[in-house]
Design an enzyme around this catalytic site. Structure first.
Site, PDB file in Angstrom:
ATOM      1  N   GLY A  48      99.164  79.144  52.564  1.00  0.00           N
ATOM      2  CA  GLY A  48      99.898  79.946  51.600  1.00  0.00           C
ATOM      3  C   GLY A  48      99.557  79.747  50.145  1.00  0.00           C
ATOM      4  O   GLY A  48      99.694  80.672  49.350  1.00  0.00           O
ATOM      5  N   GLU A 102     101.354  74.158  45.947  1.00  0.00           N
ATOM      6  CA  GLU A 102     102.085  74.672  47.106  1.00  0.00           C
ATOM      7  C   GLU A 102     102.585  76.081  46.804  1.00  0.00           C
ATOM      8  O   GLU A 102     102.844  76.411  45.647  1.00  0.00           O
ATOM      9  CB  GLU A 102     103.262  73.727  47.400  1.00  0.00           C
ATOM     10  CG  GLU A 102     104.141  74.104  48.552  1.00  0.00           C
ATOM     11  CD  GLU A 102     103.464  74.058  49.905  1.00  0.00           C
ATOM     12  OE1 GLU A 102     102.579  74.906  50.133  1.00  0.00           O
ATOM     13  OE2 GLU A 102     103.831  73.217  50.733  1.00  0.00           O
ATOM     14  N   ASP A 106     110.881  74.881  50.039  1.00  0.00           N
ATOM     15  CA  ASP A 106     112.132  75.340  50.637  1.00  0.00           C
ATOM     16  C   ASP A 106     113.066  74.129  50.779  1.00  0.00           C
ATOM     17  O   ASP A 106     113.735  73.754  49.829  1.00  0.00           O
ATOM     18  CB  ASP A 106     111.813  75.995  51.985  1.00  0.00           C
ATOM     19  CG  ASP A 106     112.942  76.849  52.517  1.00  0.00           C
ATOM     20  OD1 ASP A 106     114.074  76.342  52.601  1.00  0.00           O
ATOM     21  OD2 ASP A 106     112.699  78.009  52.872  1.00  0.00           O
ATOM     22  N   PHE A 156     113.943  85.872  51.752  1.00  0.00           N
ATOM     23  CA  PHE A 156     112.652  85.954  52.436  1.00  0.00           C
ATOM     24  C   PHE A 156     111.700  86.770  51.579  1.00  0.00           C
ATOM     25  O   PHE A 156     112.001  87.906  51.208  1.00  0.00           O
ATOM     26  CB  PHE A 156     112.813  86.585  53.824  1.00  0.00           C
ATOM     27  CG  PHE A 156     111.544  86.542  54.622  1.00  0.00           C
ATOM     28  CD1 PHE A 156     111.045  85.350  55.102  1.00  0.00           C
ATOM     29  CD2 PHE A 156     110.833  87.704  54.871  1.00  0.00           C
ATOM     30  CE1 PHE A 156     109.860  85.302  55.826  1.00  0.00           C
ATOM     31  CE2 PHE A 156     109.651  87.680  55.593  1.00  0.00           C
ATOM     32  CZ  PHE A 156     109.162  86.472  56.072  1.00  0.00           C
ATOM     33  N   ASP A 163     103.224  84.784  53.523  1.00  0.00           N
ATOM     34  CA  ASP A 163     102.962  85.687  54.644  1.00  0.00           C
ATOM     35  C   ASP A 163     104.176  85.950  55.509  1.00  0.00           C
ATOM     36  O   ASP A 163     105.197  85.281  55.410  1.00  0.00           O
ATOM     37  CB  ASP A 163     101.853  85.108  55.521  1.00  0.00           C
ATOM     38  CG  ASP A 163     102.345  83.938  56.373  1.00  0.00           C
ATOM     39  OD1 ASP A 163     103.066  83.058  55.848  1.00  0.00           O
ATOM     40  OD2 ASP A 163     102.019  83.898  57.561  1.00  0.00           O
ATOM     41  N   ARG A 169      99.552  88.260  52.790  1.00  0.00           N
ATOM     42  CA  ARG A 169      99.090  87.296  51.790  1.00  0.00           C
ATOM     43  C   ARG A 169      98.315  87.985  50.665  1.00  0.00           C
ATOM     44  O   ARG A 169      98.248  87.493  49.554  1.00  0.00           O
ATOM     45  CB  ARG A 169      98.202  86.234  52.429  1.00  0.00           C
ATOM     46  CG  ARG A 169      98.917  85.320  53.394  1.00  0.00           C
ATOM     47  CD  ARG A 169      97.988  84.188  53.832  1.00  0.00           C
ATOM     48  NE  ARG A 169      98.465  83.489  54.996  1.00  0.00           N
ATOM     49  CZ  ARG A 169      99.385  82.517  55.002  1.00  0.00           C
ATOM     50  NH1 ARG A 169      99.948  82.160  53.877  1.00  0.00           N
ATOM     51  NH2 ARG A 169      99.722  81.924  56.125  1.00  0.00           N
TER      52      ARG A 169
END
Length: 179
Positions: A48, A102, A106, A156, A163, A169
């Site tokens: 990611g 990163e 979360d 979300f 992704d 992405r």
């Protein structure tokens, strides 16, 4: 405001490409200032973070090195409680100032365990730059990114490296699931 459909769900643009560029530049500016007398090693967490990492690294105005890792902490939609290295660290980091790049922090489990691992490998310091951070969900104080580009509620999101089952992405903006 743009909307897209993915897997039967509607997502609305939340951060535009221009807003992302501004936030990435702010992160790079802070890193450049904090590391003005150092040559940091960037550890990019795949998959990611590759888009965010490329944009940040191009704005770093000092000597630096880049390496990649890929970790996994979920089986399906459930956390295993531990990270597993899919692509392990390939670089000697002993005595290095490490900046982890990163995509999103979360709960912080991955960053918490990754920081422990990097210190065990001899890193002199470990800091985290993340495109997104969910501060209300972080369960580990050491997982709070020193360089967050943007904080977000527990929503979300897809795009800009983030992704949904491997897709999205490549989107130039970040989209959130529309209620």
């Amino acid at each position: 405001m743009r909307c897209i459909e993915e897997q039967g769900h509607i997502f609305e643009e939340w951060l535009t490409p221009e807003q992302i560029t501004e936030r990435v530049q702010a992160v790079a500016d802070r890193i450049n200032e904090d590391y003005k007398d150092k040559s940091p090693l960037f550890v990019v967490v795949l998959n990611g973070a590759f888009v965010f990492a490329a944009d940040v690294i191009r704005r770093i105005n000092r000597r630096c090195k880049v390496t990649f890792i890929r970790v996994k902490s979920y089986e399906g939609t459930t956390s295993t409680g531990n990270i597993k290295f899919i692509i392990p660290l390939q670089q000697n980091i002993e005595g290095r100032d490490v900046i982890v790049l990163e995509d999103i922090v979360d709960t912080g489990l991955t960053i918490h365990q990754l920081k422990d691992y990097l210190y065990e490998q001899g890193a002199a310091s470990v800091k985290v730059a993340a495109m997104l951070c969910k501060p209300d969900k972080i369960q580990f104080p050491d997982a709070v990114p020193e360089y967050p580009a943007q904080c977000i509620k527990d929503e979300f999101v897809i795009g800009y490296g983030l992704d949904w089952e491997g897709f999205c992405r490549n989107l130039d903006a970040i989209f959130k699931l529309k209620e």
